[in-house]
Design a protein around this motif. Structure first.
Motif, PDB file in Angstrom:
ATOM      1  N   ALA A 143       0.852  -1.199   0.000  1.00 42.09           N
ATOM      2  CA  ALA A 143       0.000   0.000   0.000  1.00 42.09           C
ATOM      3  C   ALA A 143       0.883   1.243   0.000  1.00 42.09           C
ATOM      4  O   ALA A 143       2.062   1.174   0.360  1.00 42.09           O
ATOM      5  CB  ALA A 143      -0.879  -0.027   1.244  1.00 42.09           C
ATOM      6  N   PRO A 144       0.309   2.419  -0.389  1.00 43.27           N
ATOM      7  CA  PRO A 144       1.096   3.660  -0.353  1.00 43.27           C
ATOM      8  C   PRO A 144       1.748   3.853   1.011  1.00 43.27           C
ATOM      9  O   PRO A 144       1.160   3.521   2.039  1.00 43.27           O
ATOM     10  CB  PRO A 144       0.050   4.749  -0.623  1.00 43.27           C
ATOM     11  N   GLY A 145       2.958   4.388   1.001  1.00 42.23           N
ATOM     12  CA  GLY A 145       3.667   4.629   2.255  1.00 42.23           C
ATOM     13  C   GLY A 145       4.587   3.475   2.621  1.00 42.23           C
ATOM     14  O   GLY A 145       5.570   3.657   3.320  1.00 42.23           O
ATOM     15  N   ASN A 146       4.291   2.282   2.128  1.00 41.88           N
ATOM     16  CA  ASN A 146       5.141   1.120   2.396  1.00 41.88           C
ATOM     17  C   ASN A 146       6.443   1.262   1.597  1.00 41.88           C
ATOM     18  O   ASN A 146       6.410   1.726   0.459  1.00 41.88           O
ATOM     19  CB  ASN A 146       4.377  -0.139   1.961  1.00 41.88           C
ATOM     20  N   LYS A 147       7.562   0.840   2.182  1.00 38.27           N
ATOM     21  CA  LYS A 147       8.826   1.080   1.461  1.00 38.27           C
ATOM     22  C   LYS A 147       8.963   0.241   0.188  1.00 38.27           C
ATOM     23  O   LYS A 147       9.757   0.574  -0.681  1.00 38.27           O
ATOM     24  CB  LYS A 147      10.040   0.938   2.372  1.00 38.27           C
ATOM     25  N   PHE A 203       2.153   4.307 -17.648  1.00 42.31           N
ATOM     26  CA  PHE A 203       3.342   3.516 -17.300  1.00 42.31           C
ATOM     27  C   PHE A 203       4.577   4.421 -17.199  1.00 42.31           C
ATOM     28  O   PHE A 203       5.349   4.347 -16.250  1.00 42.31           O
ATOM     29  CB  PHE A 203       3.549   2.425 -18.362  1.00 42.31           C
ATOM     30  N   ARG A 204       4.736   5.314 -18.175  1.00 47.41           N
ATOM     31  CA  ARG A 204       5.918   6.192 -18.179  1.00 47.41           C
ATOM     32  C   ARG A 204       5.889   7.161 -16.998  1.00 47.41           C
ATOM     33  O   ARG A 204       6.915   7.458 -16.391  1.00 47.41           O
ATOM     34  CB  ARG A 204       5.993   6.972 -19.503  1.00 47.41           C
ATOM     35  N   LEU A 205       4.679   7.640 -16.690  1.00 44.84           N
ATOM     36  CA  LEU A 205       4.551   8.586 -15.587  1.00 44.84           C
ATOM     37  C   LEU A 205       4.894   7.917 -14.243  1.00 44.84           C
ATOM     38  O   LEU A 205       5.652   8.457 -13.431  1.00 44.84           O
ATOM     39  CB  LEU A 205       3.121   9.133 -15.590  1.00 44.84           C
ATOM     40  N   VAL A 206       4.362   6.719 -14.037  1.00 40.53           N
ATOM     41  CA  VAL A 206       4.642   5.981 -12.787  1.00 40.53           C
ATOM     42  C   VAL A 206       6.143   5.667 -12.710  1.00 40.53           C
ATOM     43  O   VAL A 206       6.775   5.826 -11.660  1.00 40.53           O
ATOM     44  CB  VAL A 206       3.793   4.689 -12.722  1.00 40.53           C
ATOM     45  N   ARG A 214      12.784   9.837  -4.156  1.00 45.17           N
ATOM     46  CA  ARG A 214      13.026  10.762  -3.039  1.00 45.17           C
ATOM     47  C   ARG A 214      12.626  12.197  -3.380  1.00 45.17           C
ATOM     48  O   ARG A 214      12.508  13.050  -2.509  1.00 45.17           O
ATOM     49  CB  ARG A 214      14.505  10.750  -2.646  1.00 45.17           C
ATOM     50  N   LYS A 215      12.458  12.463  -4.667  1.00 44.79           N
ATOM     51  CA  LYS A 215      12.091  13.828  -5.067  1.00 44.79           C
ATOM     52  C   LYS A 215      10.597  14.059  -4.915  1.00 44.79           C
ATOM     53  O   LYS A 215       9.820  13.098  -4.911  1.00 44.79           O
ATOM     54  CB  LYS A 215      12.473  14.049  -6.538  1.00 44.79           C
ATOM     55  N   THR A 216      10.203  15.319  -4.858  1.00 43.30           N
ATOM     56  CA  THR A 216       8.767  15.611  -4.856  1.00 43.30           C
ATOM     57  C   THR A 216       8.235  15.357  -6.274  1.00 43.30           C
ATOM     58  O   THR A 216       8.992  15.404  -7.252  1.00 43.30           O
ATOM     59  CB  THR A 216       8.485  17.084  -4.497  1.00 43.30           C
ATOM     60  N   LEU A 217       6.921  15.121  -6.355  1.00 45.81           N
ATOM     61  CA  LEU A 217       6.328  14.852  -7.677  1.00 45.81           C
ATOM     62  C   LEU A 217       6.530  16.035  -8.621  1.00 45.81           C
ATOM     63  O   LEU A 217       6.701  15.866  -9.819  1.00 45.81           O
ATOM     64  CB  LEU A 217       4.836  14.545  -7.515  1.00 45.81           C
ATOM     65  N   ARG A 218       6.503  17.243  -8.047  1.00 44.69           N
ATOM     66  CA  ARG A 218       6.708  18.425  -8.895  1.00 44.69           C
ATOM     67  C   ARG A 218       8.013  18.284  -9.682  1.00 44.69           C
ATOM     68  O   ARG A 218       8.091  18.609 -10.860  1.00 44.69           O
ATOM     69  CB  ARG A 218       6.763  19.681  -8.009  1.00 44.69           C
ATOM     70  N   ASN A 219       9.068  17.770  -9.011  1.00 43.97           N
ATOM     71  CA  ASN A 219      10.375  17.624  -9.671  1.00 43.97           C
ATOM     72  C   ASN A 219      10.472  16.359 -10.502  1.00 43.97           C
ATOM     73  O   ASN A 219      10.903  16.400 -11.655  1.00 43.97           O
ATOM     74  CB  ASN A 219      11.486  17.647  -8.619  1.00 43.97           C
ATOM     75  N   SER A 220      10.051  15.216  -9.919  1.00 41.05           N
ATOM     76  CA  SER A 220      10.253  13.958 -10.654  1.00 41.05           C
ATOM     77  C   SER A 220       9.359  13.897 -11.899  1.00 41.05           C
ATOM     78  O   SER A 220       9.691  13.224 -12.866  1.00 41.05           O
ATOM     79  CB  SER A 220       9.984  12.756  -9.747  1.00 41.05           C
ATOM     80  N   LEU A 221       8.217  14.615 -11.857  1.00 34.59           N
ATOM     81  CA  LEU A 221       7.274  14.528 -12.983  1.00 34.59           C
ATOM     82  C   LEU A 221       7.265  15.799 -13.846  1.00 34.59           C
ATOM     83  O   LEU A 221       6.352  15.986 -14.662  1.00 34.59           O
ATOM     84  CB  LEU A 221       5.857  14.245 -12.457  1.00 34.59           C
ATOM     85  N   ASN A 243       3.712   8.336  -1.772  1.00 31.80           N
ATOM     86  CA  ASN A 243       2.527   8.811  -1.058  1.00 31.80           C
ATOM     87  C   ASN A 243       1.263   8.797  -1.900  1.00 31.80           C
ATOM     88  O   ASN A 243       0.163   8.982  -1.380  1.00 31.80           O
ATOM     89  CB  ASN A 243       2.723  10.254  -0.562  1.00 31.80           C
ATOM     90  N   LEU A 244       1.410   8.589  -3.192  1.00 37.09           N
ATOM     91  CA  LEU A 244       0.252   8.723  -4.088  1.00 37.09           C
ATOM     92  C   LEU A 244      -0.398   7.362  -4.308  1.00 37.09           C
ATOM     93  O   LEU A 244       0.297   6.383  -4.594  1.00 37.09           O
ATOM     94  CB  LEU A 244       0.766   9.266  -5.427  1.00 37.09           C
ATOM     95  N   ASP A 245      -1.736   7.309  -4.170  1.00 39.90           N
ATOM     96  CA  ASP A 245      -2.395   6.009  -4.322  1.00 39.90           C
ATOM     97  C   ASP A 245      -2.651   5.686  -5.805  1.00 39.90           C
ATOM     98  O   ASP A 245      -2.399   6.516  -6.694  1.00 39.90           O
ATOM     99  CB  ASP A 245      -3.673   5.918  -3.469  1.00 39.90           C
ATOM    100  N   VAL A 246      -3.149   4.471  -6.020  1.00 38.28           N
ATOM    101  CA  VAL A 246      -3.329   3.958  -7.384  1.00 38.28           C
ATOM    102  C   VAL A 246      -4.294   4.848  -8.169  1.00 38.28           C
ATOM    103  O   VAL A 246      -4.059   5.179  -9.336  1.00 38.28           O
ATOM    104  CB  VAL A 246      -3.858   2.505  -7.293  1.00 38.28           C
TER     105      VAL A 246
END
Ligand SMILES: C[S@@+](CC[C@H](N)C(=O)[O-])C[C@H]1O[C@@H](n2cnc3c(N)ncnc32)[C@H](O)[C@@H]1O
Length: 263
Positions: A143-147, A203-206, A214-221, A243-246
Protein backbone atom coordinates in the motif's frame (compact mmCIF):
# COMPACT_ATOMS: atom_id res chain seq x y z
CA UNK A 1 13.70 -42.77 -15.62
CA UNK A 2 13.21 -40.11 -12.95
CA UNK A 3 13.11 -36.53 -14.15
CA UNK A 4 16.09 -34.36 -13.17
CA UNK A 5 14.79 -30.85 -12.31
CA UNK A 6 15.98 -28.29 -14.86
CA UNK A 7 17.21 -24.92 -13.72
CA UNK A 8 16.57 -23.22 -17.05
CA UNK A 9 12.86 -24.05 -16.76
CA UNK A 10 12.76 -22.80 -13.17
CA UNK A 11 11.89 -26.26 -11.89
CA UNK A 12 11.40 -26.42 -8.14
CA UNK A 13 8.79 -29.07 -7.48
CA UNK A 14 6.42 -28.84 -4.54
CA UNK A 15 6.49 -31.87 -2.28
CA UNK A 16 5.00 -30.72 1.03
CA UNK A 17 1.45 -32.19 1.34
CA UNK A 18 0.34 -29.56 3.86
CA UNK A 19 1.31 -26.73 1.50
CA UNK A 20 -0.41 -28.47 -1.42
CA UNK A 21 -3.56 -28.85 0.71
CA UNK A 22 -3.50 -25.13 1.61
CA UNK A 23 -3.20 -24.25 -2.07
CA UNK A 24 -6.19 -26.42 -2.95
CA UNK A 25 -8.24 -24.99 -0.07
CA UNK A 26 -7.45 -21.41 -1.17
CA UNK A 27 -8.48 -22.09 -4.77
CA UNK A 28 -11.58 -24.13 -3.74
CA UNK A 29 -12.16 -25.37 -7.29
CA UNK A 30 -15.70 -26.48 -8.06
CA UNK A 31 -16.95 -29.17 -10.47
CA UNK A 32 -17.24 -27.85 -14.02
CA UNK A 33 -15.11 -24.73 -13.50
CA UNK A 34 -12.66 -23.95 -16.31
CA UNK A 35 -9.19 -24.11 -14.80
CA UNK A 36 -5.82 -23.72 -16.46
CA UNK A 37 -2.60 -24.55 -14.69
CA UNK A 38 0.68 -23.03 -15.86
CA UNK A 39 3.72 -25.28 -15.46
CA UNK A 40 2.17 -28.41 -13.89
CA UNK A 41 5.61 -30.01 -13.60
CA UNK A 42 5.11 -33.47 -12.15
CA UNK A 43 1.52 -32.73 -11.17
CA UNK A 44 1.84 -31.80 -7.48
CA UNK A 45 -1.00 -29.24 -7.66
CA UNK A 46 -2.66 -30.72 -10.75
CA UNK A 47 -3.95 -33.89 -9.06
CA UNK A 48 -6.20 -32.12 -6.55
CA UNK A 49 -7.41 -29.58 -9.13
CA UNK A 50 -8.42 -32.40 -11.45
CA UNK A 51 -10.30 -34.20 -8.69
CA UNK A 52 -12.17 -31.02 -7.72
CA UNK A 53 -12.98 -29.63 -11.17
CA UNK A 54 -13.28 -32.87 -13.18
CA UNK A 55 -11.15 -31.59 -16.09
CA UNK A 56 -8.26 -29.22 -16.56
CA UNK A 57 -6.03 -27.55 -19.14
CA UNK A 58 -2.31 -27.40 -18.39
CA UNK A 59 0.46 -25.56 -20.23
CA UNK A 60 3.91 -27.08 -19.77
CA UNK A 61 7.03 -26.06 -21.67
CA UNK A 62 9.31 -28.99 -20.81
CA UNK A 63 8.71 -31.70 -23.41
CA UNK A 64 10.13 -34.37 -21.10
CA UNK A 65 7.36 -33.81 -18.56
CA UNK A 66 4.50 -34.35 -21.03
CA UNK A 67 4.54 -38.14 -21.25
CA UNK A 68 4.83 -38.64 -17.45
CA UNK A 69 1.84 -36.31 -17.01
CA UNK A 70 -0.11 -38.34 -19.60
CA UNK A 71 0.76 -41.57 -17.88
CA UNK A 72 -0.18 -40.28 -14.47
CA UNK A 73 -3.48 -38.61 -15.37
CA UNK A 74 -4.50 -39.97 -18.79
CA UNK A 75 -5.56 -37.55 -21.47
CA UNK A 76 -9.34 -37.60 -21.23
CA UNK A 77 -9.73 -35.07 -18.49
CA UNK A 78 -6.26 -33.51 -18.51
CA UNK A 79 -5.76 -31.47 -21.68
CA UNK A 80 -2.01 -31.00 -21.99
CA UNK A 81 -0.54 -28.17 -24.06
CA UNK A 82 3.20 -28.53 -24.63
CA UNK A 83 3.72 -24.78 -25.13
CA UNK A 84 5.41 -21.68 -23.81
CA UNK A 85 2.90 -19.96 -21.51
CA UNK A 86 4.44 -16.59 -22.46
CA UNK A 87 3.19 -17.10 -26.02
CA UNK A 88 -0.07 -18.83 -25.15
CA UNK A 89 -3.38 -17.09 -25.86
CA UNK A 90 -5.69 -18.21 -23.05
CA UNK A 91 -8.70 -17.05 -25.07
CA UNK A 92 -8.24 -20.06 -27.35
CA UNK A 93 -9.30 -22.27 -24.42
CA UNK A 94 -12.70 -20.70 -23.85
CA UNK A 95 -15.78 -20.00 -25.89
CA UNK A 96 -17.48 -16.59 -25.91
CA UNK A 97 -18.61 -15.53 -22.45
CA UNK A 98 -16.63 -18.24 -20.63
CA UNK A 99 -13.87 -17.26 -18.23
CA UNK A 100 -10.93 -19.14 -16.75
CA UNK A 101 -9.33 -19.57 -13.38
CA UNK A 102 -5.54 -19.48 -13.74
CA UNK A 103 -3.24 -21.33 -11.34
CA UNK A 104 0.53 -21.60 -11.33
CA UNK A 105 3.59 -22.24 -9.26
CA UNK A 106 5.50 -20.14 -11.75
CA UNK A 107 9.12 -20.33 -12.84
CA UNK A 108 10.44 -17.32 -10.92
CA UNK A 109 12.80 -16.14 -13.66
CA UNK A 110 9.80 -15.23 -15.87
CA UNK A 111 7.05 -14.74 -13.29
CA UNK A 112 6.52 -10.99 -13.78
CA UNK A 113 6.28 -11.04 -17.61
CA UNK A 114 4.03 -14.11 -17.34
CA UNK A 115 1.72 -12.36 -14.91
CA UNK A 116 1.41 -9.32 -17.20
CA UNK A 117 0.87 -11.59 -20.19
CA UNK A 118 -2.17 -13.00 -18.35
CA UNK A 119 -3.36 -9.60 -17.13
CA UNK A 120 -3.43 -8.47 -20.77
CA UNK A 121 -6.05 -11.21 -21.24
CA UNK A 122 -7.97 -10.27 -18.08
CA UNK A 123 -11.32 -10.22 -19.87
CA UNK A 124 -11.07 -14.05 -20.10
CA UNK A 125 -10.03 -14.56 -16.47
CA UNK A 126 -12.02 -14.88 -13.24
CA UNK A 127 -9.00 -15.03 -10.96
CA UNK A 128 -5.33 -16.03 -10.76
CA UNK A 129 -3.65 -17.96 -7.94
CA UNK A 130 0.11 -17.69 -8.33
CA UNK A 131 3.08 -18.85 -6.33
CA UNK A 132 5.82 -16.25 -6.62
CA UNK A 133 8.95 -15.18 -4.84
CA UNK A 134 7.90 -13.69 -1.48
CA UNK A 135 9.49 -10.28 -2.15
CA UNK A 136 7.65 -9.96 -5.47
CA UNK A 137 4.31 -10.68 -3.78
CA UNK A 138 5.12 -8.11 -1.08
CA UNK A 139 5.77 -5.49 -3.76
CA UNK A 140 2.58 -6.39 -5.65
CA UNK A 141 0.27 -6.03 -2.63
CA UNK A 142 2.05 -3.06 -0.96
CA UNK A 143 0.00 0.00 0.00
CA UNK A 144 1.10 3.66 -0.35
CA UNK A 145 3.67 4.63 2.25
CA UNK A 146 5.14 1.12 2.40
CA UNK A 147 8.83 1.08 1.46
CA UNK A 148 8.26 -1.60 -1.20
CA UNK A 149 5.26 0.23 -2.75
CA UNK A 150 6.26 1.01 -6.33
CA UNK A 151 5.70 0.46 -10.02
CA UNK A 152 4.74 -3.18 -9.66
CA UNK A 153 2.15 -2.39 -6.95
CA UNK A 154 0.53 0.28 -9.12
CA UNK A 155 0.63 -1.63 -12.40
CA UNK A 156 -1.03 -4.68 -10.81
CA UNK A 157 -3.43 -2.91 -8.42
CA UNK A 158 -4.68 -0.65 -11.25
CA UNK A 159 -6.15 -3.78 -12.81
CA UNK A 160 -6.68 -6.27 -9.97
CA UNK A 161 -7.61 -6.78 -6.39
CA UNK A 162 -4.42 -8.35 -5.01
CA UNK A 163 -4.00 -10.36 -1.81
CA UNK A 164 -1.12 -12.33 -0.30
CA UNK A 165 -2.73 -15.51 1.04
CA UNK A 166 0.23 -17.16 2.80
CA UNK A 167 3.99 -17.63 2.73
CA UNK A 168 5.80 -20.84 1.93
CA UNK A 169 9.29 -21.74 3.13
CA UNK A 170 11.93 -22.92 0.68
CA UNK A 171 11.90 -26.41 2.28
CA UNK A 172 8.54 -27.22 0.62
CA UNK A 173 10.30 -27.57 -2.77
CA UNK A 174 12.78 -29.92 -4.42
CA UNK A 175 15.40 -28.76 -5.21
CA UNK A 176 15.31 -26.20 -2.40
CA UNK A 177 15.29 -22.71 -3.93
CA UNK A 178 17.37 -19.85 -2.51
CA UNK A 179 14.28 -17.70 -1.97
CA UNK A 180 11.06 -17.92 0.00
CA UNK A 181 7.69 -17.96 -1.72
CA UNK A 182 4.20 -16.59 -1.20
CA UNK A 183 0.82 -17.47 -2.65
CA UNK A 184 -0.92 -14.57 -4.35
CA UNK A 185 -4.54 -14.16 -5.41
CA UNK A 186 -5.40 -11.65 -8.16
CA UNK A 187 -8.96 -10.83 -9.14
CA UNK A 188 -9.13 -8.70 -12.29
CA UNK A 189 -11.36 -5.67 -11.69
CA UNK A 190 -14.15 -5.42 -14.23
CA UNK A 191 -15.08 -2.73 -14.89
CA UNK A 192 -11.90 -0.94 -13.84
CA UNK A 193 -12.66 1.49 -10.99
CA UNK A 194 -10.19 4.06 -12.39
CA UNK A 195 -9.97 3.49 -16.15
CA UNK A 196 -6.66 4.60 -17.63
CA UNK A 197 -7.07 6.40 -20.94
CA UNK A 198 -3.51 5.98 -22.16
CA UNK A 199 -1.76 2.97 -20.53
CA UNK A 200 1.61 3.75 -22.08
CA UNK A 201 1.63 7.30 -20.75
CA UNK A 202 0.47 6.03 -17.33
CA UNK A 203 3.34 3.52 -17.30
CA UNK A 204 5.92 6.19 -18.18
CA UNK A 205 4.55 8.59 -15.59
CA UNK A 206 4.64 5.98 -12.79
CA UNK A 207 8.16 4.92 -13.87
CA UNK A 208 9.34 8.57 -13.78
CA UNK A 209 7.85 9.13 -10.31
CA UNK A 210 9.51 6.02 -8.83
CA UNK A 211 12.71 6.50 -10.84
CA UNK A 212 13.37 9.44 -8.50
CA UNK A 213 11.33 8.39 -5.51
CA UNK A 214 13.03 10.76 -3.04
CA UNK A 215 12.09 13.83 -5.07
CA UNK A 216 8.77 15.61 -4.86
CA UNK A 217 6.33 14.85 -7.68
CA UNK A 218 6.71 18.43 -8.89
CA UNK A 219 10.38 17.62 -9.67
CA UNK A 220 10.25 13.96 -10.65
CA UNK A 221 7.27 14.53 -12.98
CA UNK A 222 8.32 17.92 -14.40
CA UNK A 223 8.60 16.36 -17.85
CA UNK A 224 4.88 15.46 -17.89
CA UNK A 225 2.89 17.30 -15.27
CA UNK A 226 2.31 21.05 -15.09
CA UNK A 227 1.07 23.01 -12.04
CA UNK A 228 -2.30 23.16 -13.83
CA UNK A 229 -2.54 19.34 -13.88
CA UNK A 230 -1.78 19.15 -10.16
CA UNK A 231 -4.39 21.82 -9.49
CA UNK A 232 -7.04 20.20 -11.69
CA UNK A 233 -6.59 16.80 -10.03
CA UNK A 234 -6.17 18.30 -6.52
CA UNK A 235 -2.93 16.35 -6.04
CA UNK A 236 -0.31 18.01 -3.87
CA UNK A 237 2.91 18.45 -5.94
CA UNK A 238 4.97 18.36 -2.75
CA UNK A 239 4.13 14.67 -2.23
CA UNK A 240 6.61 11.92 -3.14
CA UNK A 241 5.97 8.93 -5.40
CA UNK A 242 5.27 6.57 -2.50
CA UNK A 243 2.53 8.81 -1.06
CA UNK A 244 0.25 8.72 -4.09
CA UNK A 245 -2.39 6.01 -4.32
CA UNK A 246 -3.33 3.96 -7.38
CA UNK A 247 -6.36 6.12 -8.20
CA UNK A 248 -4.30 9.34 -8.06
CA UNK A 249 -1.77 7.99 -10.59
CA UNK A 250 -4.65 7.14 -12.93
CA UNK A 251 -6.24 10.62 -12.52
CA UNK A 252 -2.93 12.40 -13.05
CA UNK A 253 -2.08 10.37 -16.16
CA UNK A 254 -5.58 10.94 -17.57
CA UNK A 255 -5.30 14.70 -16.95
CA UNK A 256 -1.94 14.84 -18.77
CA UNK A 257 -3.32 12.70 -21.60
CA UNK A 258 -6.37 14.96 -21.98
CA UNK A 259 -4.25 18.08 -22.44
CA UNK A 260 -1.82 16.30 -24.81
CA UNK A 261 -4.82 15.39 -26.95
CA UNK A 262 -6.06 18.96 -26.85
CA UNK A 263 -2.76 20.38 -28.20
C1 LIG B 1 8.38 -24.01 -10.15
S1 LIG B 1 8.01 -25.36 -11.24
C2 LIG B 1 6.45 -25.87 -10.58
C3 LIG B 1 6.02 -27.26 -10.95
C4 LIG B 1 4.75 -27.78 -10.29
N1 LIG B 1 3.61 -26.95 -10.57
C5 LIG B 1 4.94 -27.91 -8.80
O1 LIG B 1 4.37 -27.07 -8.06
O2 LIG B 1 5.65 -28.81 -8.35
C6 LIG B 1 7.61 -24.47 -12.75
C7 LIG B 1 7.07 -25.30 -13.90
O3 LIG B 1 6.85 -24.44 -15.02
C8 LIG B 1 7.38 -25.03 -16.21
N2 LIG B 1 7.73 -23.92 -17.12
C9 LIG B 1 8.86 -23.18 -17.14
N3 LIG B 1 8.78 -22.22 -18.07
C10 LIG B 1 7.56 -22.35 -18.66
C11 LIG B 1 6.89 -21.67 -19.71
N4 LIG B 1 7.46 -20.61 -20.34
N5 LIG B 1 5.66 -22.08 -20.09
C12 LIG B 1 5.06 -23.13 -19.45
N6 LIG B 1 5.66 -23.83 -18.46
C13 LIG B 1 6.89 -23.44 -18.06
C14 LIG B 1 8.57 -25.84 -15.72
O4 LIG B 1 8.96 -26.82 -16.64
C15 LIG B 1 8.02 -26.39 -14.39
O5 LIG B 1 7.31 -27.57 -14.62
Amino acid sequence: MTHQPRKRFGQNFLHDPSVIARIHAAIAAQPGERLVEIGPGQGAITAGLLTAAGALDVIELDRDLIEPLRQRFGSNTLRIHNSDALQFDLRTLVSAGERLRVIGNLPYNISTPLMFHFLDQADSIIDLHLMLQKEVVERIVAAPGNKVYGRLSIMVQSRCQASCLFRIGAGAFTPTPKVESAFLRLRPLQPLPYPIDNPELHFRLVAAAFGQRRKTLRNSLAEFVTPAHFAATEIDPKLRAENLDVESYARLANAVNATELAI
